[in-house]
Design a protein around this motif. Structure first.
Motif, PDB file in Angstrom:
ATOM      1  N   LYS A 358      25.796  68.879 -22.626  1.00 48.71           N
ATOM      2  CA  LYS A 358      26.981  69.705 -21.636  1.00 48.71           C
ATOM      3  C   LYS A 358      27.365  70.934 -22.530  1.00 48.71           C
ATOM      4  CE  LYS A 358      29.096  66.576 -19.365  1.00 48.71           C
ATOM      5  NZ  LYS A 358      30.477  65.433 -18.559  1.00 48.71           N
ATOM      6  N   LYS A 359      28.333  70.604 -24.025  1.00 52.32           N
ATOM      7  CA  LYS A 359      28.568  71.425 -24.604  1.00 52.32           C
ATOM      8  C   LYS A 359      27.633  72.374 -25.212  1.00 52.32           C
ATOM      9  CE  LYS A 359      30.222  67.349 -27.498  1.00 52.32           C
ATOM     10  NZ  LYS A 359      30.039  66.827 -29.359  1.00 52.32           N
ATOM     11  N   VAL A 360      27.174  72.667 -24.843  1.00 51.41           N
ATOM     12  CA  VAL A 360      26.002  74.219 -25.015  1.00 51.41           C
ATOM     13  C   VAL A 360      25.201  74.227 -23.397  1.00 51.41           C
ATOM     14  CG1 VAL A 360      25.502  73.644 -27.774  1.00 51.41           C
ATOM     15  CG2 VAL A 360      24.110  73.106 -26.113  1.00 51.41           C
ATOM     16  N   LEU A 361      25.780  74.196 -22.533  1.00 48.72           N
ATOM     17  CA  LEU A 361      24.856  74.246 -21.200  1.00 48.72           C
ATOM     18  C   LEU A 361      25.407  75.466 -20.706  1.00 48.72           C
ATOM     19  CD1 LEU A 361      22.539  73.294 -18.944  1.00 48.72           C
ATOM     20  CD2 LEU A 361      25.100  72.455 -17.912  1.00 48.72           C
ATOM     21  N   ILE A 362      24.836  76.671 -19.958  1.00 49.76           N
ATOM     22  CA  ILE A 362      25.038  77.963 -19.078  1.00 49.76           C
ATOM     23  C   ILE A 362      24.576  76.956 -18.024  1.00 49.76           C
ATOM     24  CG2 ILE A 362      24.255  80.336 -19.066  1.00 49.76           C
ATOM     25  CD1 ILE A 362      22.988  80.363 -21.608  1.00 49.76           C
ATOM     26  N   GLN A 363      23.734  76.920 -17.425  1.00 46.83           N
ATOM     27  CA  GLN A 363      23.605  76.695 -16.189  1.00 46.83           C
ATOM     28  C   GLN A 363      22.192  75.746 -16.377  1.00 46.83           C
ATOM     29  OE1 GLN A 363      22.969  80.493 -14.917  1.00 46.83           O
ATOM     30  NE2 GLN A 363      21.473  80.022 -13.671  1.00 46.83           N
ATOM     31  N   THR A 364      21.775  75.007 -14.917  1.00 43.47           N
ATOM     32  CA  THR A 364      21.064  74.498 -14.440  1.00 43.47           C
ATOM     33  C   THR A 364      20.442  75.008 -13.648  1.00 43.47           C
ATOM     34  OG1 THR A 364      21.595  72.232 -15.920  1.00 43.47           O
ATOM     35  CG2 THR A 364      20.146  71.803 -14.085  1.00 43.47           C
ATOM     36  N   ASP A 365      19.074  75.553 -13.085  1.00 42.82           N
ATOM     37  CA  ASP A 365      18.753  76.152 -12.274  1.00 42.82           C
ATOM     38  C   ASP A 365      17.702  74.035 -11.548  1.00 42.82           C
ATOM     39  OD1 ASP A 365      19.562  77.933 -12.616  1.00 42.82           O
ATOM     40  OD2 ASP A 365      17.767  79.399 -13.770  1.00 42.82           O
ATOM     41  N   GLU A 366      17.205  74.354 -10.669  1.00 42.79           N
ATOM     42  CA  GLU A 366      16.424  73.783 -10.070  1.00 42.79           C
ATOM     43  C   GLU A 366      15.372  74.041  -8.906  1.00 42.79           C
ATOM     44  OE1 GLU A 366      18.664  69.847  -7.648  1.00 42.79           O
ATOM     45  OE2 GLU A 366      17.936  70.694  -6.272  1.00 42.79           O
ATOM     46  N   ILE A 367      13.945  73.424  -9.433  1.00 41.53           N
ATOM     47  CA  ILE A 367      13.618  74.362  -8.605  1.00 41.53           C
ATOM     48  C   ILE A 367      12.479  72.683  -7.384  1.00 41.53           C
ATOM     49  CG2 ILE A 367      11.041  74.564  -8.348  1.00 41.53           C
ATOM     50  CD1 ILE A 367      11.560  75.450 -11.269  1.00 41.53           C
ATOM     51  N   THR A 368      12.694  72.709  -6.093  1.00 40.33           N
ATOM     52  CA  THR A 368      12.124  72.054  -5.484  1.00 40.33           C
ATOM     53  C   THR A 368      10.933  71.858  -4.482  1.00 40.33           C
ATOM     54  OG1 THR A 368      13.331  72.694  -4.102  1.00 40.33           O
ATOM     55  CG2 THR A 368      15.132  71.421  -4.946  1.00 40.33           C
ATOM     56  N   LYS A 369      10.786  70.874  -3.731  1.00 40.92           N
ATOM     57  CA  LYS A 369       9.225  71.114  -3.376  1.00 40.92           C
ATOM     58  C   LYS A 369       9.819  72.076  -2.300  1.00 40.92           C
ATOM     59  CE  LYS A 369       7.524  66.364  -3.976  1.00 40.92           C
ATOM     60  NZ  LYS A 369       6.115  65.850  -3.934  1.00 40.92           N
TER      61      LYS A 369
END
Ligand SMILES: O=C(O)CCC(=O)c1ccccc1C(=O)O
Ligand SMILES: [Mg+2]
Length: 379
Positions: A358-369
């Motif tokens: 979390k301390k170095v996270l820029i963003q989380t992208d999600e790929i779904t079905k």
């Protein structure tokens, strides 16, 4: 293997010290951690090791992210695989983009190992329970500085020291190092900085008893490397040039190298790494595992492949603390006296530590079905 979704955790990690090669200086590392989640909520982790810019190879992190989101992620989510070895075939119609493919493929291997309750290295067919590691040192402003860095790393117990060279920072620098350390296992990595016009200069390195010279010529110069290997005594090790089983076969048949550095990301994943391993073993070409300034996930994937029997030379798989104040895994990778112990926990052998990440996270992208495979020409 039923995949539910894929998360791309995009990190910006500050390196402890800048790392300089013949192609530039790196200060921050933009890491992408690939998380693939199955129907039971179990997660597998892989690391996309593309550089920030297309300097080491044509891939770069932004191109890899597009390739994963547009092609390889949706393909994987819509697939029906029973073993991670099938991922390479699934991705094959789409050319190259090795590091994009490998980020996903390694995550599938970790997930599969966890589903089986086995450590990844055993699933890969690895036999060693500990591996010897070396360290890669970047170019420095002066010989005195690099000599001090080497002293420190030799004292820490690293089994092999690799230094970067480039035109103008080669023969005299190696001479200065050898004057202080006549006997250490030493090698030099040129990252493609020379051509056959430099053959006389490269011959001069023969007097320093280097374990090898890594990737002296361009990445597509497999024929020129064969010419060079015939002209010099120092073993040539190929890095950038070996991006597939086919290339490894060509290099071995032509006599372009005596040693190969396998990078899991560069060859498109673990299944391809195993194929190259088996080919090299048959042909008595020793291997070692290279690095791409990985965070913990990639580091552990690399250590797992190193347990295969023909990885007989120490890899660039140093401790987490080599580049990071704090890694994103618990426990971190620790080389003690130049040796890393394999963990018998399922998968890569350590947990991704979300508090640290979390301390170095820029963003989380999600790929779904629901993310369809988006293609312009497709039937
Ligand atoms: O410690 C590591 O991860 C390897 C460092 C290294 O030498 C390297 C780092 C980034 C890109 C290419 C290379 C290389 O091996 O050529
Ligand atoms: Mg290299």
């Amino acid at each position: 293997m039923n995949f539910e979704k894929i998360l791309l955790h995009r990190l910006k990690m500050k390196m402890k010290t800048p790392f300089t090669t013949s192609f530039g200086t790196q200060i921050d590392r933009y890491v992408t951690i690939v998380e693939i989640i199955d129907e039971n909520g179990l997660s597998g982790f892989g690391e996309c090791v593309a550089g920030e810019d297309p300097l080491y190879s044509e891939e770069f992190m932004d191109s890899a992210l597009v390739a994963i989101k547009k092609y390889f992620g949706p393909l994987l989510l819509q697939s029906n695989l029973s073993h991670p070895k099938e991922v390479t075939e699934l991705f094959k119609p789409f050319k190259r983009n090795m590091m994009a493919k490998s980020g996903l493929e390694t995550a599938v291997w970790d997930l599969y190992a966890k589903q089986q309750g086995l450590p990844l290295y055993k699933v890969l067919g690895g036999e060693k329970t500990e591996v010897e590691v070396g360290i890669s040192l970047g170019l420095e402003k002066s010989d005195d500085i690099i000599i001090e860095k080497i002293r420190e790393k030799v004292e820490e117990g690293y089994k092999r020291i690799k230094v970067k060279i480039k035109p103008g920072r080669d023969v005299e620098m190696i001479r200065a190092i050898r004057e202080v350390f006549p006997d250490i296992p030493l090698m030099a990595d040129a990252n493609s900085a020379y051509t056959l016009d430099d053959i006389e200069l490269l011959k001069q390195l023969d007097e320093f008893n280097l374990m090898m010279i890594e990737q002296p010529l361009g990445s597509t110069d497999i024929v020129d490397h064969a010419t060079l290997q015939k002209a010099i005594k120092t073993p040539v090790c190929l890095d950038e040039s070996i991006d597939s089983y086919e290339n490894a076969k060509a290099a071995i048949e032509l006599g372009s190298c005596e040693i190969i550095n396998v990078k899991v990301g560069r060859v498109g994943g673990l299944a391809e790494s195993i194929k190259i391993h088996d080919l090299a073993k048959e042909n008595k070409i020793p291997l070692w595992c290279g690095g791409m300034l990985e965070a913990g996930v990639g580091r552990l994937t690399n250590i797992a492949i190193t347990t295969l029997p023909n990885f007989v030379l120490p890899g660039d798989t140093a401790s987490s603390s080599r580049y990071w104040e704090e890694d994103i895994i618990t426990p971190e990778v620790v080389a003690e006296n130049g040796v890393v112990q394999l963990s018998d926990k399922p998968g890569i052998g350590a947990e991704v530590d979300f508090e640290k990440m979390k301390k170095v996270l820029i963003q989380t992208d999600e790929i779904t079905k629901e993310d369809a495979l988006e293609m312009v020409f497709f039937d």
